[in-house]
Structures are given as C-alpha cells and as structure tokens.
Design a protein around this motif. Structure first.
Motif, PDB file in Angstrom:
ATOM      1  N   PRO A 101       0.273  -8.411  10.039  1.00  0.00           N
ATOM      2  CA  PRO A 101      -0.708  -7.384  10.104  1.00  0.00           C
ATOM      3  C   PRO A 101       0.044  -5.954   9.906  1.00  0.00           C
ATOM      4  CG  PRO A 101      -0.529  -8.362  12.353  1.00  0.00           C
ATOM      5  CD  PRO A 101       0.556  -9.193  11.629  1.00  0.00           C
ATOM      6  N   ASN A 106       0.986  -1.177   0.127  1.00  0.00           N
ATOM      7  CA  ASN A 106      -0.202   0.158  -0.019  1.00  0.00           C
ATOM      8  C   ASN A 106       0.881   1.160   0.235  1.00  0.00           C
ATOM      9  OD1 ASN A 106      -1.872   2.065   0.666  1.00  0.00           O
ATOM     10  ND2 ASN A 106      -3.151   0.407   1.691  1.00  0.00           N
ATOM     11  N   TYR A 164      -3.098 -14.987  12.985  1.00  0.00           N
ATOM     12  CA  TYR A 164      -3.139 -14.315  11.807  1.00  0.00           C
ATOM     13  C   TYR A 164      -2.641 -15.076  10.623  1.00  0.00           C
ATOM     14  CZ  TYR A 164       1.509 -12.420  13.059  1.00  0.00           C
ATOM     15  OH  TYR A 164       2.626 -12.328  13.530  1.00  0.00           O
ATOM     16  N   SER A 222      -4.219  -3.337   5.885  1.00  0.00           N
ATOM     17  CA  SER A 222      -3.926  -4.556   5.350  1.00  0.00           C
ATOM     18  C   SER A 222      -5.467  -5.209   6.044  1.00  0.00           C
ATOM     19  CB  SER A 222      -3.213  -5.387   5.556  1.00  0.00           C
ATOM     20  OG  SER A 222      -2.847  -5.867   7.047  1.00  0.00           O
ATOM     21  N   LYS A 223      -6.059  -6.423   5.377  1.00  0.00           N
ATOM     22  CA  LYS A 223      -7.139  -7.226   5.768  1.00  0.00           C
ATOM     23  C   LYS A 223      -6.746  -8.077   7.318  1.00  0.00           C
ATOM     24  CE  LYS A 223      -9.716 -11.467   4.605  1.00  0.00           C
ATOM     25  NZ  LYS A 223      -9.700 -12.608   3.546  1.00  0.00           N
ATOM     26  N   GLU A 224      -5.417  -8.309   7.353  1.00  0.00           N
ATOM     27  CA  GLU A 224      -5.257  -8.909   8.462  1.00  0.00           C
ATOM     28  C   GLU A 224      -5.118  -8.060   9.741  1.00  0.00           C
ATOM     29  OE1 GLU A 224      -3.340  -9.343   6.000  1.00  0.00           O
ATOM     30  OE2 GLU A 224      -3.927 -11.501   5.371  1.00  0.00           O
ATOM     31  N   TYR A 225      -4.644  -6.971   9.626  1.00  0.00           N
ATOM     32  CA  TYR A 225      -4.546  -5.831  10.389  1.00  0.00           C
ATOM     33  C   TYR A 225      -6.151  -5.551  10.965  1.00  0.00           C
ATOM     34  CZ  TYR A 225      -4.197  -1.185  12.656  1.00  0.00           C
ATOM     35  OH  TYR A 225      -4.061  -0.263  13.585  1.00  0.00           O
ATOM     36  N   LYS A 226      -6.933  -5.347   9.979  1.00  0.00           N
ATOM     37  CA  LYS A 226      -8.402  -4.940  10.238  1.00  0.00           C
ATOM     38  C   LYS A 226      -9.142  -6.204  11.109  1.00  0.00           C
ATOM     39  CE  LYS A 226      -9.002  -2.090   6.297  1.00  0.00           C
ATOM     40  NZ  LYS A 226      -9.473  -1.873   4.876  1.00  0.00           N
ATOM     41  N   ILE A 227      -8.640  -7.270  10.799  1.00  0.00           N
ATOM     42  CA  ILE A 227      -9.386  -8.295  11.707  1.00  0.00           C
ATOM     43  C   ILE A 227      -8.936  -8.400  13.130  1.00  0.00           C
ATOM     44  CG2 ILE A 227      -9.352 -10.737  11.827  1.00  0.00           C
ATOM     45  CD1 ILE A 227      -9.365 -11.108   8.722  1.00  0.00           C
TER      46      ILE A 227
END
Length: 149
Positions: free
Chosen positions: A87, A2, A83, A91-96
């Motif tokens: 994360p 990103n 994870y 990122s998707k992992e960070y949001k989860i």
C-alpha cells in the motif's frame, strides 16, 4: 508509479514532527503492525509477535500470500488485514486499507519491512511509530530499532 507521491510525501512530512511521550502508555495499548512481505522474514518475527500477545490489541497488516500462516494465530488476539500489493499513498490498496483502519486509534505503528514503507504513518495518527530501517525515515518513524528485533 504516481508522479505526485514523492512530492506529496516531501511536502506533508511536517505533520510528523510532533513531540511524543515515550513512557506514557495505556494499560492495553493497540498495535498496528506491518508484517514483512517475505515469508522468511515473517517467520523471524513470530517470536516478537508472540511477545506482544499479552500487551493489548494487535492488528497485523499483511500480504494475502501470507494468509496461510495467519491461520495459526489466535483470532481473538491477532486481527489481520490483507492486501495484494504494497500500500502506497494514492494507490487503490492504500485507500482500501485507510477505509478499514480509519476510525481505529492505535498507540503504536510497527513497520517490520526493510526498507520501511513511509506511506503507512499516513494511515493513522499514531504517536509512536517504530521501524527497523535507518534514521533517514525520520520524521515518518520516530523510534528506530537497530539490527532487527
């Protein structure tokens, strides 16, 4: 990768410049620990993790590949959050991970990976943030441990 991540991290790090009280601790602190991604490094930290066992609540953030080791931990003392990928902010992992840890107050954030993941301090409003890496991670981490544990 990103393209906005480095810009965001650089512009928002001012929020971590708050003074902290190193000797002000609750009786049963809560620890958020980021386990090393490498299994050999993780095994080196077991003695450290065992020493924290009686100090309070421990939440370990770790890769799913280390899940087989986690089954040897006592479930009532060590809570694990898994994870797939590291994360990183946006990122998707960070949001989860943020959703899972959002409402929980932590007294310590301990990053055991080298180099330290500077996205982790954004997960919580933890006052005491510890890493094993260099002082170049200041203000994201405000306590540094030299030469490992």
């Amino acid at each position: 990768m990103n393209i906005f991540r480095p810009l965001y991290l650089n512009l928002s790090k001012k929020r971590f410049y708050k003074p902290f009280h190193p000797f002000k601790l609750p009786k049963k602190p809560t620890h958020l620990i980021s386990a090393p991604n490498n299994i050999q490094d993780f095994l080196k930290t077991l003695f450290f993790l065992n020493g924290l066992r009686n100090s309070g609540t421990i939440v370990i953030v770790m890769q799913k590949s280390l899940g087989s080791i986690h089954r040897f931990f006592k479930k009532n003392i060590f809570e694990a959050v898994f994870y797939d990928k590291t994360p990183l902010i946006f990122s998707k992992e960070y949001k989860i991970l943020k959703e899972r840890l959002n409402r929980r107050p932590f007294n310590f954030l301990i990053e055991l990976n080298v180099p330290a993941n500077i996205s982790l301090p954004y997960l919580t409003n933890t006052e005491k943030r510890i890493c094993l890496d260099k002082k170049s991670n200041f203000p994201y981490y405000n306590i540094f441990m030299k030469d490992g544990l």
